[in-house]
Motif scaffolding. Structure first.
Motif, PDB file in Angstrom:
ATOM      1  N   ARG A  72      19.778  22.245 -56.153  1.00 14.46           N
ATOM      2  CA  ARG A  72      20.537  23.430 -56.546  1.00 14.46           C
ATOM      3  C   ARG A  72      22.037  23.168 -56.585  1.00 14.46           C
ATOM      4  O   ARG A  72      22.798  23.989 -57.095  1.00 14.46           O
ATOM      5  CB  ARG A  72      20.235  24.573 -55.571  1.00 14.46           C
ATOM      6  N   PRO A 110      11.098  40.420 -53.944  1.00 18.90           N
ATOM      7  CA  PRO A 110      12.526  40.728 -53.900  1.00 18.90           C
ATOM      8  C   PRO A 110      13.310  39.897 -54.915  1.00 18.90           C
ATOM      9  O   PRO A 110      13.023  38.707 -55.128  1.00 18.90           O
ATOM     10  CB  PRO A 110      12.923  40.341 -52.466  1.00 18.90           C
ATOM     11  N   GLU A 111      14.293  40.534 -55.521  1.00 17.28           N
ATOM     12  CA  GLU A 111      15.103  39.846 -56.526  1.00 17.28           C
ATOM     13  C   GLU A 111      15.773  38.596 -55.945  1.00 17.28           C
ATOM     14  O   GLU A 111      15.896  37.569 -56.623  1.00 17.28           O
ATOM     15  CB  GLU A 111      16.177  40.795 -57.070  1.00 17.28           C
ATOM     16  N   ARG A 112      16.188  38.677 -54.697  1.00 19.42           N
ATOM     17  CA  ARG A 112      16.842  37.539 -54.050  1.00 19.42           C
ATOM     18  C   ARG A 112      15.952  36.300 -54.087  1.00 19.42           C
ATOM     19  O   ARG A 112      16.426  35.184 -54.343  1.00 19.42           O
ATOM     20  CB  ARG A 112      17.192  37.905 -52.606  1.00 19.42           C
ATOM     21  N   GLU A 113      14.670  36.482 -53.835  1.00 20.87           N
ATOM     22  CA  GLU A 113      13.746  35.353 -53.860  1.00 20.87           C
ATOM     23  C   GLU A 113      13.527  34.841 -55.280  1.00 20.87           C
ATOM     24  O   GLU A 113      13.444  33.631 -55.519  1.00 20.87           O
ATOM     25  CB  GLU A 113      12.415  35.760 -53.234  1.00 20.87           C
ATOM     26  N   GLU A 114      13.442  35.755 -56.239  1.00 24.42           N
ATOM     27  CA  GLU A 114      13.255  35.346 -57.628  1.00 24.42           C
ATOM     28  C   GLU A 114      14.432  34.512 -58.116  1.00 24.42           C
ATOM     29  O   GLU A 114      14.250  33.489 -58.786  1.00 24.42           O
ATOM     30  CB  GLU A 114      13.091  36.588 -58.507  1.00 24.42           C
ATOM     31  N   ARG A 115      15.639  34.955 -57.783  1.00 18.74           N
ATOM     32  CA  ARG A 115      16.831  34.202 -58.194  1.00 18.74           C
ATOM     33  C   ARG A 115      16.861  32.823 -57.536  1.00 18.74           C
ATOM     34  O   ARG A 115      17.238  31.826 -58.166  1.00 18.74           O
ATOM     35  CB  ARG A 115      18.094  34.993 -57.863  1.00 18.74           C
ATOM     36  N   GLU A 116      16.472  32.769 -56.277  1.00 19.86           N
ATOM     37  CA  GLU A 116      16.487  31.487 -55.569  1.00 19.86           C
ATOM     38  C   GLU A 116      15.457  30.524 -56.156  1.00 19.86           C
ATOM     39  O   GLU A 116      15.695  29.317 -56.228  1.00 19.86           O
ATOM     40  CB  GLU A 116      16.212  31.704 -54.078  1.00 19.86           C
ATOM     41  N   GLU A 119      17.007  29.055 -59.105  1.00 24.24           N
ATOM     42  CA  GLU A 119      18.021  28.082 -58.703  1.00 24.24           C
ATOM     43  C   GLU A 119      17.388  26.712 -58.494  1.00 24.24           C
ATOM     44  O   GLU A 119      17.945  25.685 -58.877  1.00 24.24           O
ATOM     45  CB  GLU A 119      18.718  28.530 -57.415  1.00 24.24           C
ATOM     46  N   ASN A 284      10.964  31.755 -44.913  1.00 22.26           N
ATOM     47  CA  ASN A 284      11.100  31.376 -46.317  1.00 22.26           C
ATOM     48  C   ASN A 284      11.316  29.880 -46.508  1.00 22.26           C
ATOM     49  O   ASN A 284      12.005  29.452 -47.432  1.00 22.26           O
ATOM     50  CB  ASN A 284      12.245  32.163 -46.975  1.00 22.26           C
ATOM     51  N   PHE A 288      14.337  28.881 -49.509  1.00 21.17           N
ATOM     52  CA  PHE A 288      15.703  28.981 -49.009  1.00 21.17           C
ATOM     53  C   PHE A 288      16.065  27.817 -48.090  1.00 21.17           C
ATOM     54  O   PHE A 288      17.225  27.513 -47.899  1.00 21.17           O
ATOM     55  CB  PHE A 288      15.901  30.304 -48.263  1.00 21.17           C
TER      56      PHE A 288
END
Length: 324
Positions: A72, A110-116, A119, A284, A288
């Protein structure tokens, strides 16, 4: 040198970079390449297991190095490139393999996980391509991106993973055309494995309503993918399907997408939630944060794994018995 004049070296004369090389397909490919005489730079976020794997391979006489890098972060991939060139002089093949997944209904992730996930799976490939092209363009080389059977045919409960692999295919195809147009001597390959028995489900984030993540049958031994990847190092191909279901599903997507939908709806939900529970000791992990324990080539698939007799033998850095 122009593209038409480029011819890849034999594998035993190549220096190969592999991201995500501490488990699964990445580790299987690294081991196989090293055993066949290639110089291999293994990369991963997991420093401890990366060092253990490389030490084990070096002690057995294989020419490998390990470089910690998070795909990333493009600056870390640039450092991977520089350390590889310092150790081996040049790079011949770059393999963008690192990736992860999320299991669960799209509207509940969650959007946070989708974005990650993007990445890692998409931006990690994008960054790797930028660094690889710069490293390979003068003397020529091979760039291999790991797609998936879901690069064309999406699968429910792994919708974001499917989306990321669609993006990888689109990026790979566009990059190939641009390099060909400019006559840059880099062969670009997309390898599309079907379900492979790796720790992939163990490292995925789980939002399934019931059960643990698993792989839809049929499931293949990781060496099928490693063999396909290393073949591309010497004889690059535009698209490589690993396992018959990968190509069959691509054909179904083209010929009869609605029938393919119904087939997926009938089997994919159950098939992807029958996994063996593997305890995670970090929140996670795998998305993450690096998995806290790696070093395994095969996963924990409960049913039969498609493999040849040779593939059933334990790997040089995998002391566990095969799952057969």
């Amino acid at each position: 040198m122009k593209l038409k004049d480029f011819k890849p070296k034999p594998l035993n004369q190549q220096t190969i970079v592999i991201t995500g090389a501490t488990s699964g397909i990445g580790l299987a490919t690294a081991e196989m390449a090293a055993k066949r005489g290639a110089r291999v730079a293994l990369s991963s976020r997991n420093t401890d297991d990366l060092e253990k794997i490389c030490r084990r391979l070096q002690e057995q006489g294989y020419n490998v190095i390990g470089v910690k890098a998070d795909v990333r972060r493009i600056e870390e991939l640039k450092e991977l490139c520089e350390q590889t060139k310092m150790a081996f002089g040049s790079i011949d093949t770059w393999i963008n393999n690192a990736g992860g997944s999320i299991y669960g209904p799209l509207l509940e992730i969650p959007e946070r996980e989708e974005r990650e996930l993007f990445e890692m799976n998409f931006w990690g490939v994008r960054h790797g391509c930028h660094v690889a092209v710069e490293a390979l363009k003068e003397n020529g080389g091979v760039l291999i991106n790991l797609g998936s059977e879901v690069s064309l045919r999406s699968i429910p409960l792994q919708g974001m993973y499917s989306a990321s692999k669609h993006a990888v295919k689109a990026y790979t195809d566009a990059l190939r055309m641009e390099l060909e147009h400019d006559e840059i001597p880099i062969q670009v390959c997309l390898v599309r494995p079907t379900a492979i028995d790796t720790p992939f489900p163990d490292h995925a984030i789980n939002h399934l309503k019931s059960g643990e993540p698993s792989l839809p049958d049929p499931v293949y031994h990781p060496d099928y993918a490693a063999e396909a990847i290393l073949k591309c190092c010497e004889k690059p191909e535009r698209d490589v399907w690993v396992g018959a279901p990968s190509k069959i599903r691509a054909i179904m997507e083209f010929m009869a997408p609605e029938i393919a939908d119904k087939m997926m709806e009938k089997s994919a939900f159950k098939d992807q939630s029958q996994g063996t529970s593997v305890p995670h000791s970090a929140e996670n992990e795998g998305l993450f944060a690096a998995p806290v324990q790696e070093g395994e080539i095969q996963g924990h698939h409960k049913k039969k794994i498609k493999a040849t007799d040779e593939m059933k033998k334990p790997h040089i850095s995998d002391p566990r018995p095969s799952h057969h």
